[in-house]
Motif scaffolding. Structure first.
Motif, mmCIF file in Angstrom:
data_model
loop_
_atom_site.group_PDB
_atom_site.id
_atom_site.type_symbol
_atom_site.label_atom_id
_atom_site.label_comp_id
_atom_site.label_asym_id
_atom_site.label_seq_id
_atom_site.Cartn_x
_atom_site.Cartn_y
_atom_site.Cartn_z
ATOM 1 N N ASN A 142 0.830 -1.203 0.000
ATOM 2 C CA ASN A 142 0.000 0.000 0.000
ATOM 3 C C ASN A 142 0.867 1.257 0.000
ATOM 4 O OD1 ASN A 142 -2.262 -1.630 0.108
ATOM 5 N ND2 ASN A 142 -2.406 -1.562 2.339
ATOM 6 N N GLU A 143 1.926 1.221 0.802
ATOM 7 C CA GLU A 143 2.848 2.357 0.842
ATOM 8 C C GLU A 143 3.521 2.557 -0.508
ATOM 9 O OE1 GLU A 143 7.023 3.685 3.058
ATOM 10 O OE2 GLU A 143 5.952 1.879 3.703
ATOM 11 N N ALA A 144 3.924 1.454 -1.139
ATOM 12 C CA ALA A 144 4.573 1.546 -2.450
ATOM 13 C C ALA A 144 3.626 2.125 -3.493
ATOM 14 C CB ALA A 144 5.055 0.157 -2.886
ATOM 15 N N ALA A 145 2.360 1.713 -3.458
ATOM 16 C CA ALA A 145 1.385 2.222 -4.413
ATOM 17 C C ALA A 145 1.172 3.719 -4.239
ATOM 18 C CB ALA A 145 0.062 1.474 -4.249
ATOM 19 N N LEU A 146 1.119 4.169 -2.993
ATOM 20 C CA LEU A 146 0.932 5.598 -2.724
ATOM 21 C C LEU A 146 2.142 6.405 -3.209
ATOM 22 C CD1 LEU A 146 -0.811 7.808 -1.474
ATOM 23 C CD2 LEU A 146 0.311 7.356 0.724
ATOM 24 N N LYS A 147 3.340 5.906 -2.928
ATOM 25 C CA LYS A 147 4.547 6.599 -3.395
ATOM 26 C C LYS A 147 4.578 6.657 -4.919
ATOM 27 C CE LYS A 147 7.675 5.466 0.454
ATOM 28 N NZ LYS A 147 8.898 4.727 0.839
ATOM 29 N N TYR A 148 4.272 5.552 -5.539
ATOM 30 C CA TYR A 148 4.277 5.473 -6.998
ATOM 31 C C TYR A 148 3.266 6.458 -7.590
ATOM 32 C CZ TYR A 148 4.874 2.995 -11.479
ATOM 33 O OH TYR A 148 5.170 2.652 -12.772
ATOM 34 N N PHE A 149 2.067 6.504 -6.991
ATOM 35 C CA PHE A 149 1.015 7.386 -7.488
ATOM 36 C C PHE A 149 1.403 8.858 -7.345
ATOM 37 C CE2 PHE A 149 -2.651 10.022 -6.233
ATOM 38 C CZ PHE A 149 -3.288 10.093 -7.466
ATOM 39 N N LEU A 150 1.892 9.243 -6.175
ATOM 40 C CA LEU A 150 2.211 10.644 -5.939
ATOM 41 C C LEU A 150 3.356 11.119 -6.837
ATOM 42 C CD1 LEU A 150 1.926 10.858 -2.035
ATOM 43 C CD2 LEU A 150 0.324 11.740 -3.742
ATOM 44 N N MET A 151 4.402 10.323 -6.914
ATOM 45 C CA MET A 151 5.536 10.716 -7.755
ATOM 46 C C MET A 151 5.153 10.653 -9.230
ATOM 47 S SD MET A 151 8.748 8.968 -5.734
ATOM 48 C CE MET A 151 9.946 9.958 -6.598
ATOM 49 N N GLY A 152 4.322 9.687 -9.586
ATOM 50 C CA GLY A 152 3.852 9.601 -10.963
ATOM 51 C C GLY A 152 2.985 10.782 -11.344
ATOM 52 N N ALA A 153 2.192 11.284 -10.398
ATOM 53 C CA ALA A 153 1.352 12.451 -10.657
ATOM 54 C C ALA A 153 2.206 13.686 -10.948
ATOM 55 C CB ALA A 153 0.431 12.712 -9.465
ATOM 56 N N PHE A 154 3.281 13.864 -10.177
ATOM 57 C CA PHE A 154 4.192 14.988 -10.433
ATOM 58 C C PHE A 154 4.848 14.832 -11.805
ATOM 59 C CE2 PHE A 154 4.165 15.477 -5.737
ATOM 60 C CZ PHE A 154 3.852 16.830 -5.681
ATOM 61 N N ALA A 155 5.260 13.612 -12.136
ATOM 62 C CA ALA A 155 5.895 13.383 -13.440
ATOM 63 C C ALA A 155 4.922 13.665 -14.579
ATOM 64 C CB ALA A 155 6.397 11.936 -13.526
#
Length: 459
Positions: A142-155
Motif C-alpha cells: 500500500n505504501e509503495a502504491a501511494l509513493k508510486y502514485f504521488l511521484m507519478g502524478a508529479f511526473a
C-alpha cells in the motif's frame, strides 16, 4: 489498431467473468483473450495506415512491438495460476487491468500525436498504480502504491507542461520529421524538450528520476514487479525514441548532452546501488535502473540502428527478467515468514541441490543480465555499445564497461548462493505451465545469445 479494440472489449468481458461462481475460468479465459489480441495484431501486417484522425500510426515496426508486449504479458500472466488465492481477492480485476494496461502500452509505441502519447502513458500508469497495491493486506504494498502514485502524478504534470511548451512553439501536437529551430520558438522548444524528457524518463526508471523504483519493486506483488520492469520499460523506450528522433530531431545538439549525463548517472547509481542489496527485488530494481542507462546509450548513436538495438535489448532483458522473477515467485511461496513470502537473496541458498531446473533457469537469467557471452544479454549490450561508438562517445562506453564489471559481482550473488550445499527449503514443486514458460524464456535467452541476427535482422 485491432489489438486496442480487442483488449478493450475482452478486458470488460474479464470483469464480468469475475461474477461467475467458477473462478477457475478467469485465468484460461484471460490467456485466450491475450492470444486473440496477438492474432489481431497481424491483421495490419504490410498494410500501414493512420487511425483516429491520424493520431495513431500502424506499420510493421509497431506491430512487432505490439507482439513483444503481448507475448511478454502472456508469459508473465502464466505465473498467475494459483497465486490469486494467496494475494488477490478478485483475480478477474487483476487480469482485466493487465489487459487495459496493454492498451496504453500499444498506444505508446504507435502514437503519431502527443495527445495519444499522453493517453497511452496515463492508461498504463494508472493501471500500474492500482496493481502495485493489489495485495490490500500488505502494508508495504500500500505504501509503495501511494509513493508510486504521488511521484507519478508529479511526473505527469511535468510531462504535460513540456507538451504545452511544444504546442506553444509549434502550434501542433503532431510529431513529424523535426521542427523548425530558430527565432522566437527556440526557448520554448528547449523547455518543452527538457520537461517531456523528465516526464518520460521517470516512467523508464532512469536516474535521477528513479527514486520510486526500489520501494515500488519491493512493495508490489512480485508478478506485477515483473510486469512493470519489462512491459513498461519496453513501451517507454520506444516512445522516448520516437519523441527524440522525430519531434526533437532538430534539437539533437541540445538533448544528447542530457542523455549522456543520464546514462552516466543511471549506470553508476544502478550498479553501485545494487551491490549492497540483500533483497532480491531491490537488487533487481537497481538492476533495472542500470539497464535503463544501457538502453539510453542506443539513443546517442545512429537513429537508423537505435530502434533495432532497443528492440533487441528489450526482448533479451524481458526474457531474463521474467525468468528471474518467475524463479523468485516459485521459490518464495515455499518459505513464509511473519505471514509474508521471504524474498531475500539467501532464499536461493542450496537451490541447485533442491531443484536443478530452477537453479539453471536462475543462473542463465543472471548471466544474461550481466552480459556474459553466449547469452542474449551480451549481444544486447554489444549493440548499444556499437551505436554509442558510432557517435564517438568512447568515454561513455568505457564507463559503461566498468559498470558492467561491477554488475557481475551482484548478479553472481544469487548464482553462488544457489550452488551452496546448504538449503532451508523443502522440496519445490513447479506446475507444468510455469515449467513451460521457464523453458521458453531460458531457451530464448540462449538462442539469441548464439544467433542474435535471428531477431536483429528485423530492423
Amino acid at each position: 489498431m485491432y489489438p486496442i479494440i480487442s483488449l478493450s472489449v475482452t478486458g470488460l468481458l474479464t470483469l464480468f467473468l469475475g461474477f461467475s461462481e467458477n473462478k477457475k475460468i478467469v485465468f484460461p479465459a484471460s490467456i485466450a483473450f491475450l492470444l486473440i489480441a496477438l492474432a489481431t495484431a497481424f491483421i495490419d501486417w504490410n498494410a500501414p495506415g493512420f487511425y483516429f484522425n491520424d493520431m495513431l500510426q500502424v506499420n510493421n515496426t509497431s506491430i512487432v512491438f505490439w507482439a513483444i508486449l503481448i507475448i511478454s504479458a502472456i508469459l508473465i500472466m502464466g505465473f498467475s495460476e494459483g497465486f490469486e488465492r494467496f494475494e488477490f481477492a478478485q483475480p478477474a480485476e487483476y487480469f482485466a487491468i493487465v489487459q487495459f494496461s496493454l492498451v496504453g502500452a500499444i498506444m505508446m509505441v504507435s502514437f503519431k500525436n502527443l495527445i495519444m502519447l499522453f493517453l497511452g502513458i496515463e492508461i498504463l500508469s494508472v493501471a500500474m498504480y492500482v496493481l502495485t497495491g493489489a495485495d490490500k493486506r500488505n502494508i508495504r504494498g500500500n505504501e509503495a502504491a501511494l509513493k508510486y502514485f504521488l511521484m507519478g502524478a508529479f511526473a505527469t504534470g511535468i510531462l504535460l507542461f513540456g507538451m504545452a511548451m511544444f504546442y506553444g512553439a509549434t502550434g501542433t501536437f503532431n510529431i513529424g520529421s523535426g521542427v523548425f529551430i530558430g527565432g522566437d520558438n527556440s526557448f520554448f522548444l528547449w523547455i518543452g524538450c527538457t520537461f517531456m524528457l523528465i516526464g518520460m524518463l521517470f516512467k523508464v526508471a532512469a536516474a535521477p528520476f528513479h527514486l520510486w523504483t526500489p520501494d515500488v519493486y519491493e512493495g508490489a506483488p512480485t508478478i506485477f514487479t515483473a510486469y512493470m520492469s519489462t512491459i513498461v520499460k519496453t513501451a517507454g523506450f520506444v516512445a522516448l525514441f520516437k519523441v527524440l528522433s522525430t519531434t526533437f530531431s532538430g534539437l539533437q545538439d541540445f538533448w544528447w548532452i542530457m542523455i549522456a549525463v543520464l546514462v552516466t548517472l543511471s549506470l553508476m547509481i544502478g550498479n553501485i546501488g545494487a551491490v549492497s542489496q540483500n533483497s532480491f527485488k531491490r537488487l533487481m530494481a537497481y538492476s533495472s535502473i542500470s539497464h535503463a542507462g544501457f538502453m539510453l546509450l542506443a539513443l546517442l548513436g545512429d537513429h537508423e540502428n537505435a530502434l533495432g538495438s532497443i528492440m533487441f535489448y528489450s526482448v533479451v532483458y524481458t526474457l531474463a527478467t521474467i525468468s528471474a522473477f518467475g524463479v523468485l515467485m516459485v521459490v518464495s511461496k515455499e518459505r513464509i515468514e511473519k505471514g509474508r513470502v521471504y524474498e531475500q537473496n539467501d532464499l536461493f541458498k542450496g537451490l541447485a541441490q533442491n531443484n536443478g531446473f530452477l537453479a539453471t533457469v536462475l543462473i542463465i537469467a543472471m548471466l544474461s543480465l550481466a552480459g556474459i557471452p553466449l547469452t542474449g544479454g551480451f549481444w544486447g549490450k554489444f549493440f548499444v555499445f556499437r551505436d554509442a561508438a558510432s557517435s564517438g562517445l568512447f568515454w561513455v562506453i568505457i564507463m559503461a564497461v566498468l559498470m558492467s564489471a561491477i554488475a557481475i559481482y551482484y548478479y553472481f550473488k544469487p548464482v553462488l548462493l544457489s550452488m551452496s550445499k546448504k538449503t532451508s527449503l523443502e522440496s519445490i514443486t513447479i506446475n507444468p505451465l510455469a515449467k513451460f514458460i521457464f523453458a521458453i524464456t531460458t531457451f530464448g535467452t540462449i538462442v539469441l545469445g548464439i544467433f542474435p541476427w535471428i531477431l536483429r535482422s528485423l530492423f
